[in-house]
Scaffold this active site. Structure first.
Site, PDB file in Angstrom:
ATOM      1  N   ARG A 103       0.813  -1.220   0.000  1.00 37.61           N
ATOM      2  CA  ARG A 103       0.000   0.000   0.000  1.00 37.61           C
ATOM      3  C   ARG A 103       0.844   1.266   0.000  1.00 37.61           C
ATOM      4  O   ARG A 103       0.387   2.307  -0.469  1.00 37.61           O
ATOM      5  CB  ARG A 103      -1.002  -0.018   1.158  1.00 37.61           C
ATOM      6  CG  ARG A 103      -2.007  -1.156   1.000  1.00 37.61           C
ATOM      7  CD  ARG A 103      -3.172  -1.129   1.945  1.00 37.61           C
ATOM      8  NE  ARG A 103      -2.844  -0.874   3.326  1.00 37.61           N
ATOM      9  CZ  ARG A 103      -3.753  -0.697   4.273  1.00 37.61           C
ATOM     10  NH1 ARG A 103      -5.036  -0.748   3.983  1.00 37.61           N
ATOM     11  NH2 ARG A 103      -3.388  -0.475   5.509  1.00 37.61           N
ATOM     12  N   GLU A 161       6.767  -8.275  16.410  1.00 38.75           N
ATOM     13  CA  GLU A 161       6.274  -8.687  17.724  1.00 38.75           C
ATOM     14  C   GLU A 161       6.486 -10.184  17.936  1.00 38.75           C
ATOM     15  O   GLU A 161       6.851 -10.624  19.018  1.00 38.75           O
ATOM     16  CB  GLU A 161       4.792  -8.331  17.854  1.00 38.75           C
ATOM     17  CG  GLU A 161       4.250  -8.541  19.245  1.00 38.75           C
ATOM     18  CD  GLU A 161       2.817  -8.059  19.383  1.00 38.75           C
ATOM     19  OE1 GLU A 161       2.244  -8.283  20.457  1.00 38.75           O
ATOM     20  OE2 GLU A 161       2.278  -7.477  18.432  1.00 38.75           O
TER      21      GLU A 161
END
Length: 170
Positions: A58, A95
């Protein structure tokens, strides 16, 4: 312009617990899309950049139009195996695990002034990796621009050493 009217929240996408920010309605509104491109291009020009860098996918949607509007070069950052020439690679921590970002070796020239553009600032891991890719080629990051900021997901001091543009905060 109230850009939030053109960004949809999609609950539990791509996995449960994630509220995905869908920018396709913004892309489908010529005025909203033009506004975003104009604002980002102004920022690039104000930063004195000669190169716009963006990650897939994007980020490409906004950065290519911004590069055109600001008459700057556009450099792609992609995941491994997507670029055909020699690349520089950086591994960064997510993460849960690690990932890689790559750009063509030599696309950033020593002394290039760079603005990094992406659609969303979440944890900041991708942007920090791209900064390192630019610096590995002796470019200088002058600024970073985001359509959407998710401040609950990153440290408030993230990217404080750069000029930062955030068009929408959630």
């Amino acid at each position: 312009m109230d850009l939030k009217k053109h960004i949809l929240n999609v609950k539990d996408f791509p996995i449960d617990g994630i509220d995905f920010k869908d920018v396709t309605p913004l892309l489908n509104d010529a005025d909203a899309f033009a506004y975003v491109i104009d604002e980002m291009a102004k920022f690039v020009i104000e930063c004195g950049a000669n190169v716009v860098v963006a990650p897939e996918a994007r980020g490409f949607l906004f950065a290519s139009a911004v590069a055109y509007k600001s008459h700057t070069r556009f450099v792609l950052v992609r995941k491994p195996g997507k670029l055909p020439r020699e690349v520089i690679d950086i591994e960064y921590t997510l993460e849960y695990g690690t990932n890689h970002q790559q750009m063509h070796k030599g696309d950033i020239k020593p002394g290039d002034k760079v603005v990094i553009i992406d659609d969303v600032l979440a944890t900041g891991g991708t942007i920090e990796a791209i900064v390192k890719l630019v610096e590995m080629q002796e470019g200088k990051v002058e600024g970073v621009s985001f359509l959407i900021d998710l401040p609950a997901l990153h440290d408030e001091n993230l990217l404080q050493e750069y000029k930062v543009q955030k068009l929408v905060k959630y």
